[in-house]
Design an enzyme around this catalytic site. Sequence first.
Site, PDB file in Angstrom:
ATOM      1  N   HIS A 105     -24.640  -4.281  -0.662  1.00 15.12           N
ATOM      2  CA  HIS A 105     -24.444  -3.365  -1.791  1.00 15.12           C
ATOM      3  C   HIS A 105     -22.973  -3.003  -1.992  1.00 15.12           C
ATOM      4  O   HIS A 105     -22.633  -1.843  -2.231  1.00 15.12           O
ATOM      5  CB  HIS A 105     -25.303  -2.109  -1.620  1.00 15.12           C
ATOM      6  CG  HIS A 105     -26.769  -2.378  -1.819  1.00 15.12           C
ATOM      7  ND1 HIS A 105     -27.352  -2.418  -3.061  1.00 15.12           N
ATOM      8  CD2 HIS A 105     -27.752  -2.643  -0.921  1.00 15.12           C
ATOM      9  CE1 HIS A 105     -28.645  -2.678  -2.927  1.00 15.12           C
ATOM     10  NE2 HIS A 105     -28.911  -2.841  -1.639  1.00 15.12           N
ATOM     11  N   GLU A 141     -31.151  -3.977   2.661  1.00 13.08           N
ATOM     12  CA  GLU A 141     -31.169  -5.220   1.888  1.00 13.08           C
ATOM     13  C   GLU A 141     -29.990  -6.142   2.202  1.00 13.08           C
ATOM     14  O   GLU A 141     -29.356  -6.712   1.321  1.00 13.08           O
ATOM     15  CB  GLU A 141     -31.247  -4.907   0.393  1.00 13.08           C
ATOM     16  CG  GLU A 141     -32.536  -4.169   0.032  1.00 13.08           C
ATOM     17  CD  GLU A 141     -32.625  -3.748  -1.416  1.00 13.08           C
ATOM     18  OE1 GLU A 141     -33.751  -3.689  -1.931  1.00 13.08           O
ATOM     19  OE2 GLU A 141     -31.573  -3.471  -2.031  1.00 13.08           O
ATOM     20  N   ASP A 171     -21.894   1.430  -4.936  1.00 17.30           N
ATOM     21  CA  ASP A 171     -22.791   0.283  -4.800  1.00 17.30           C
ATOM     22  C   ASP A 171     -22.064  -0.939  -5.335  1.00 17.30           C
ATOM     23  O   ASP A 171     -20.869  -0.869  -5.662  1.00 17.30           O
ATOM     24  CB  ASP A 171     -24.120   0.516  -5.538  1.00 17.30           C
ATOM     25  CG  ASP A 171     -25.295  -0.163  -4.832  1.00 17.30           C
ATOM     26  OD1 ASP A 171     -25.366  -1.399  -4.900  1.00 17.30           O
ATOM     27  OD2 ASP A 171     -26.110   0.545  -4.226  1.00 17.30           O
TER      28      ASP A 171
END
Length: 594
Positions: A304, A368, A250
């Site tokens: 990410h 996201e 991440d």
Amino acid sequence: MRRHGCFVYAVHLLILVNCVVWGDEEPVWRWSCDNGKCVKTRNGANSEATLTLEACKMFCDEYGLLWPRPTGDIDLGNLLSKINVDNIRINSLSRGASDDLTEAAKQRFIKQVSLVAPKGVKLKASGKSVNINLINEQPNLRAFSLDMDESYDLKIGSPAKDQINATVTAKTFFGLRHGLETLSQLFIYNDLTNHMLLVRDVTITDKPVYPYRGILLDTARNYYTLDSIKRTIDAMAAVKLNTFHWHITDSQSFPFVSGRRPNLSKLGVLNPRKVYTKEDISEVVQYGLERGVRVLPEFDAPAHVGEGWQDTNLTVCFKAEPWKYYCVEPPCGQLNPTKEELYEYLEDIYSDMADVFQPDMFHMGGDEVSEKCWNSSEEIQQFMIQNRWGLEKSSFLKLWNYFQKKAQDKAYKAFGKKLPLILWTSTLTDYSYVDDYLDKDEYIIQVWTTGVDPQIKGLLNKGYRLIMSNYDALYFDCGFGAWVGSGNNWCSPYIGWQKVYDNSPAVAAMEYKDQILGGEAALWSEQSDSATLDGRLWPRAAALAERLWAEPEHDWHHAEYRMLHTRERLIRMDIQAESLQPEWCYQNEGYCYN
């Protein structure tokens, strides 16, 4: 002075005969089954029957102490027999490529049976021998797939005075392993006589409702030791969960050691010791395979990302401030899709993952993504304008699709086949235009929004297959203090096992039930690490396991007594599962019932 005696157990319509050796006094308490509950009562002075708590629980519920409950025919017989745990023989009646896995499953079975008795107790060696026959109808099959057969049949009988026979029959190793897991749950410890007992005259037919039953663990926000990961897989095997989804990188760290791109982990780890090497991952993958648990890798992109990519010039808005403008948590960072070199990196990372994980599916992340992050780059703006896409919010879906198509091609090349790809729900997967970007035959969508999100029905109506991880029931990091700012974290409150149990994929799917592959509990690790792992996951993940295995028609109330025992079984496995109720409730069924 010691008194010797034989007594008769009466449970429902069955008769249980056993002999015991009392100490100076008879036990004060005994349990009897009354309307589906084990009732604790005082022992009479001349009592002829004293039923232990676990013996009562085994026969007072339709499903005994089994977890998850079987889905087919079940008959738990009418006898408990003393057995000699030193005289258990396991015979494989079919040989093939999965022999090594079967041998590992045998060793695990013996260990699981040994954990039934309290630590330090030396069981009496008297009792019947147990002869277990394993029949695998496809012994050469050892690979995971979404259509693998996990069914099994279990039969237990007593053909001779001094022997019990058990037979597990399955189509594959995975079903065979599940059958052994169920068999291990039919052993109970008699604390009055210090004997191990086994349920006799048993017939069980069983198979799961959903093919995908998982746990996600994020090992990038905080590091988890290999021992803690393997302990998680052990607990998963105990309740027949079959997918360990490894969110291994991440923006906060890159602990995956890439042989082809070693600088990513050199620059991106939290500590040089906090990495996962090829040898580490191979060990986990094999450990999972032996326990019927696939290890599914995720490389989350194009968002990410951050730590580890510093020297590549392939990211934008890394550590940008104010971070709330560019991403959902610090540090921000996204890949730059306009860079051709990026796709060489992706192919190398995917190839490294293919070498070590050898998966039947691959998770590409995709959650996201921020258009504000991409729009902060002049290079990306120029690329968008040159392609006549514009710079509106919706225009960045075209850039995202550009990235996804090229990344997909690299994934297929690296894995050497068109394996199923998984993406999180996002703006790209919006049902109103998802089929403009993603082929429903190639992509599986993992739902992380609420269980009543209109996107679920919309995607199902379009023909997409889904995995349910709705955060309102399956995010196990919810309900703790905020880690940025004050108050509680974003998805509070805490989710109890009852809500997990009642979270039915079938209800969300409605008439599209066959398109729901299953579900997955997620533990995002901003506020968790090896020290807290067991308590965050267990026993709540066991509640998910029964829902996905059996899709029971009843709610959690009907499973409560078995759930309390399942938690005790996990504790015996050294899984530090959270306590659900006072032990008094375990011994006094019904009095803590709401």
